[in-house]
Design an enzyme around this catalytic site. Structure first.
Site, short mmCIF file in Angstrom:
data_model
loop_
_atom_site.label_atom_id
_atom_site.label_comp_id
_atom_site.label_asym_id
_atom_site.label_seq_id
_atom_site.Cartn_x
_atom_site.Cartn_y
_atom_site.Cartn_z
N ASP A 73 24.63 -16.55 12.56
CA ASP A 73 23.77 -17.73 12.72
C ASP A 73 23.03 -17.60 14.05
O ASP A 73 23.63 -17.26 15.08
CB ASP A 73 24.62 -19.00 12.71
CG ASP A 73 23.77 -20.25 12.71
OD1 ASP A 73 23.60 -20.82 11.63
OD2 ASP A 73 23.28 -20.64 13.78
N ASN A 120 12.19 -23.16 17.38
CA ASN A 120 11.11 -23.67 16.54
C ASN A 120 10.34 -24.78 17.26
O ASN A 120 9.10 -24.82 17.23
CB ASN A 120 11.66 -24.19 15.22
CG ASN A 120 11.74 -23.11 14.15
OD1 ASN A 120 11.01 -22.13 14.19
ND2 ASN A 120 12.63 -23.29 13.20
N HIS A 155 6.86 -22.87 14.38
CA HIS A 155 7.51 -22.26 13.22
C HIS A 155 7.08 -20.81 13.00
O HIS A 155 7.86 -20.00 12.51
CB HIS A 155 7.21 -23.08 11.96
CG HIS A 155 7.96 -24.37 11.91
ND1 HIS A 155 9.33 -24.43 11.82
CD2 HIS A 155 7.54 -25.67 11.98
CE1 HIS A 155 9.73 -25.69 11.80
NE2 HIS A 155 8.66 -26.46 11.89
N ASP A 189 9.64 -17.85 12.47
CA ASP A 189 9.62 -16.92 11.33
C ASP A 189 9.61 -15.47 11.81
O ASP A 189 10.28 -14.61 11.23
CB ASP A 189 8.39 -17.18 10.46
CG ASP A 189 8.51 -18.48 9.67
OD1 ASP A 189 9.61 -19.05 9.65
OD2 ASP A 189 7.50 -18.90 9.08
N ARG A 238 24.84 0.52 7.88
CA ARG A 238 24.81 1.66 6.96
C ARG A 238 23.95 1.35 5.75
O ARG A 238 23.70 0.20 5.41
CB ARG A 238 26.24 1.97 6.48
CG ARG A 238 27.23 2.25 7.59
CD ARG A 238 28.65 2.30 7.05
NE ARG A 238 29.03 1.04 6.41
CZ ARG A 238 30.23 0.79 5.92
NH1 ARG A 238 31.18 1.70 6.01
NH2 ARG A 238 30.50 -0.37 5.36
N GLU A 296 18.43 -20.06 9.09
CA GLU A 296 18.60 -19.02 10.12
C GLU A 296 19.95 -18.32 10.02
O GLU A 296 20.41 -17.71 10.98
CB GLU A 296 18.43 -19.64 11.51
CG GLU A 296 19.56 -20.55 11.99
CD GLU A 296 19.47 -21.95 11.43
OE1 GLU A 296 20.20 -22.82 11.94
OE2 GLU A 296 18.69 -22.19 10.50
#
Length: 757
Positions: free
Chosen positions: A635, A643, A648, A652, A667, A678
């Site tokens: 998270d 934001n 925004h 993004d 891997r 998020e």
């Protein structure tokens, strides 16, 4: 004559048997169609009757308010296409009973040339008021800054005609309905699905009111079981249900359109991954966070208990409330709480969160109450006392009983009793009695119960009231005070944290710090409820809570965690070499009716595909005893602030860069998905929990050291755990999610491992 008598007898039997059925009603949120096939099958095949229920299915009529009808008890149950209902920033107190569409069919369909949500700015969009305010579509519009001021949002006509005549540029639609008609008419269109941008919702949610759930939990469970049985029959016999819909329920859609709808509905139910009707509490929590970040939910709103199963489990607890107490809580909706902000490990406020022994006790109480206990932040204990005195708080989580407090507070039985001790500098001698300290200045936090007791018992002492424990200990260290008095647990924790080698415990007093929950005296029923909660708290649970926070003092509380993890990360980076390739982005296939497997923003797997991969790995773990698979959940820390500060678009871009970091650090065989908003998830096949922790630390360090081009540093919190055998995917995810929550609670930018259970 004989025939007439037989008819009378048969009629009497039918009437009598029907009279034993409980009458209940369910309000549908639209007209009869295959979306309600499970309910119709349960009624027509007699499953409700077998459960002792006489069910009235209420078709949607213009002006119907499903949520209001259920909350006002005009209907027992209702169907809603979101698992959270919001009005004017407040969460409506619905109880989620079952979920039948695990992914929402709600999308935007657009004309050619409109490829992404950003292209909708300045266009005419058709949808319902509810869709524009409280749906995955509203989250999508909010994220891309599409509002009434820069676009034309019009009410839905529930017809595709405005779209086919190019009167609107985009319209809300269900994958199970309008797309069939557009395909049949060969009208070209594009689909914008909120799920592809991280806004995941389910639909077809069966819900009820809290009163109905608590007063008739057995009836509610019977309704769920019979409905689930109806859905299984409907999925196995779609042609029969379609025939019933057309002949008995007068549905005007063609049989072909209903068959198409049945096929899409079955796909959205995802019965290979979820049990029919299975609720997903974790998804609801994530939706809550998204609504909070979007400003749709007020910051003072909490979810509380929202799953029917949790409310039923609470009802079976030894803790029982009277009907008057239940009604009081339902009307109150939340309980506000003040605490001592600096009294660790008993309690403290860190980054706006209540932590410590009292925090765990309050969470235990909250789980039984069914409504949230909300923290009111203060900076001193005296401020908390003033708040509760002026009814800005309903309770104090930990408080001692004093004559001065009794006019405005009621106190429960003692649930924590701790000895008082005195702290001095190292050179001061150990003493046997505090009476030997005549004339010495002794510090105690202002407002603490022990202040008046010491003044009364030991009038020869000079009691100096300080602002906090830190204030008192600093004054002892610099010689302004001879000693500081507080309970043993708190003082030893602070000595180990900041004063090792300079302060010590020099005296143990005979007096004890007896601590209670204190409730506002003008609401005596609140005292009765918390007295029951305290009495219901068993000694074993209390000991586990105490041990958890007492051990934290020695194990982790006073170490510079950030520096420790940096060192570990440096060592790990020197030992491990990771491949720098990752799988090629998988595009969703050409059939417009199939859900995409890729998150459009990040290029990672979306929630649906990640669910499928988790299920595959769980089957391997269950089948092969030696097979190992681990999960990493991540998270982004303080993403809302990013934001709000940078916009925004920058947010993004951060998510896209994080996706690249993850792909470059793992891997090729590892599976990376965007879990929602998020949050990200990584599935590590052939990996133990220990190996996964090393990989997670590598990810954490890589993010922390990456130059994102902002003034604000970007970090992530991580939970790690392995897939355990003979547990569901959701149970395993729940364990790892708790570890992630623990990482955030312990300061963020760190890795925490889940406990094996």
């Amino acid at each position: 004559m004989v025939l007439r008598v037989l008819l009378i007898i048969v009629s009497a039997v039918v009437i009598l048997s029907g009279g034993n059925l409980e009458k209940v009603s369910i309000q549908l949120d639209w007209k009869y169609q295959f979306e309600y096939a499970g309910y119709i099958a349960a009624k027509e095949k007699g499953y409700y009757r077998d459960a002792g229920l006489d069910v009235e299915l209420r078709e949607y009529r213009e002006g119907s308010d499903v949520v209001s009808d259920v909350l006002n008890r005009k209907s027992n149950y209702g169907i809603y296409n979101s698992n959270i209902v919001v009005e004017n920033g407040h969460i409506k107190p619905i109880v989620l009973m079952a979920t039948y569409l695990q992914h929402s069919p709600l999308v935007f369909i657009t004309h050619q040339g409109i490829e992404s949500p950003a292209d909708l700015i300045g266009k005419t969009l058709m949808g319902t008021k509810n869709e524009f305010k409280h749906s995955s579509l509203s989250l999508l519009l909010s994220h891309f800054g599409i509002t009434h001021s820069n676009s034309h949002l019009v009410d839905h006509t529930f017809s595709i005609d405005p779209f086919t005549r190019h009167e609107v540029d985009a319209m809300s639609a269900y994958r199970s309905n309008q797309l069939y008609e557009l395909d049949r008419l060969k009208i070209p269109y594009k689909i914008i699905d909120p799920m592809e941008y991280g806004f995941v919702m389910n639909a077809g949610n069966l819900f009820t009111s809290q009163q109905e759930a608590m007063e008739h939990s057995q009836r509610g469970q019977k309704f769920i079981d019979a409905t689930n049985r109806g859905w299984k029959y409907a999925l196995d016999h779609p042609e029969e249900i379609i025939d019933i819909l057309k002949k008995k329920y007068k549905v005007h859609k063609s049989s072909e359109a209903l068959a198409y709808e049945a096929k899409v509905i079955k796909k959205l139910m995802m019965t290979d991954l979820y049990r029919i009707g299975e609720t997903n509490g974790e998804l609801t929590v994530r939706l809550y966070k998204q609504l909070l970040y979007a400003g749709i939910i007020r910051e003072d709103q909490k979810l509380g208990q929202f799953l029917f199963q949790d409310i039923v489990a609470s009802a079976k607890n030894s803790f029982q409330l009277t009907q008057a107490e239940k009604s009081y809580l339902l009307q109150k909706k939340k309980i506000t709480m003040c605490v001592d902000p600096e009294w660790y490990p008993l309690e403290a406020i860190r980054e706006g969160k209540h932590i410590g022994i009292a925090s765990d006790v309050m969470k235990n109480f909250e789980s039984k109450l069914g409504i949230p206990v909300e923290l009111i932040q203060t900076t001193t204990w005296n401020e908390s006392l003033l708040n509760v005195q002026h009814h800005r708080c309903d309770i104090l989580s930990l408080a001692a009983k004093t004559p001065e407090r009794e006019p405005y507070l009621d106190f429960t039985s003692t649930y924590l009793a701790l000895p008082y001790v005195m702290v001095t500098t190292m050179e001061k001698p150990f003493i046997e009695s505090i009476e030997l300290l005549k004339g010495e200045k002794i510090g105690v936090v202002k407002g603490y119960e022990i202040v008046n007791r010491l003044k009364k018992l030991y009038p020869a002492l000079t009691i100096v009231e300080v602002e906090s424990i830190n204030d008192g200990l600093k004054k002892v260290e610099n010689g302004q005070l001879y000693g500081y008095i507080d309970n043993l647990v708190v003082t030893t924790s602070y000595i180990q944290r900041e004063y090792t080698g300079s302060l010590k415990v020099s005296l143990r007093l005979e007096e004890k710090d007896e601590l209670h929950v204190a409730t506002r005296s003008d609401e005596p029923i609140l005292h009765d409820i918390f007295e029951k909660l305290v009495q219901d708290m068993d000694e074993k649970t209390m000991q586990v809570i105490y041990n958890r926070w007492a051990s934290t003092i020695e194990q982790v509380a006073w170490v510079d965690q950030k520096m420790v993890w940096k060192i570990i990360g440096f060592i790990v980076l020197g030992v491990l070499a990771f491949t720098w390739r990752y799988f090629v982005l998988r595009r969703y296939n050409a059939k417009l009716l199939e859900l995409s497997v890729t998150d459009k923003l990040t290029g990672l797997y979306n929630r649906q595909k990640t669910d499928e991969k988790l299920q595959e790995e769980q089957r391997k773990v269950d089948r092969y005893k030696t097979y190992r698979c681990a999960i990493v959940m991540m998270d982004v820390d303080y993403f809302k602030m990013i934001n709000d500060t940078y916009g925004h678009q920058s947010g993004d871009r951060i998510l896209q860069l994080l996706a690249e970091i993850f792909k470059n650090s793992l891997r090729q065989t590892d599976v990376i998905g965007r879990w929602g908003g998020e949050e990200f998830i990584v599935i590590l096949p052939h990996t133990t929990a220990e190996q996964a922790s090393i990989a997670a630390e590598n990810l954490r360090s890589a993010v922390e050291n990456y130059a994102f081009g902002l003034d604000h540093s970007i970090t992530i919190s991580i939970g790690v755990g392995k897939l355990l055998r003979n547990q569901s995917v959701h149970e395993n995810i729940g364990r790892v999610d708790k570890a992630l929550y623990e990482a955030k609670k312990r300061g963020r930018n760190r890795v925490e491992s889940a406990l094996d259970a």
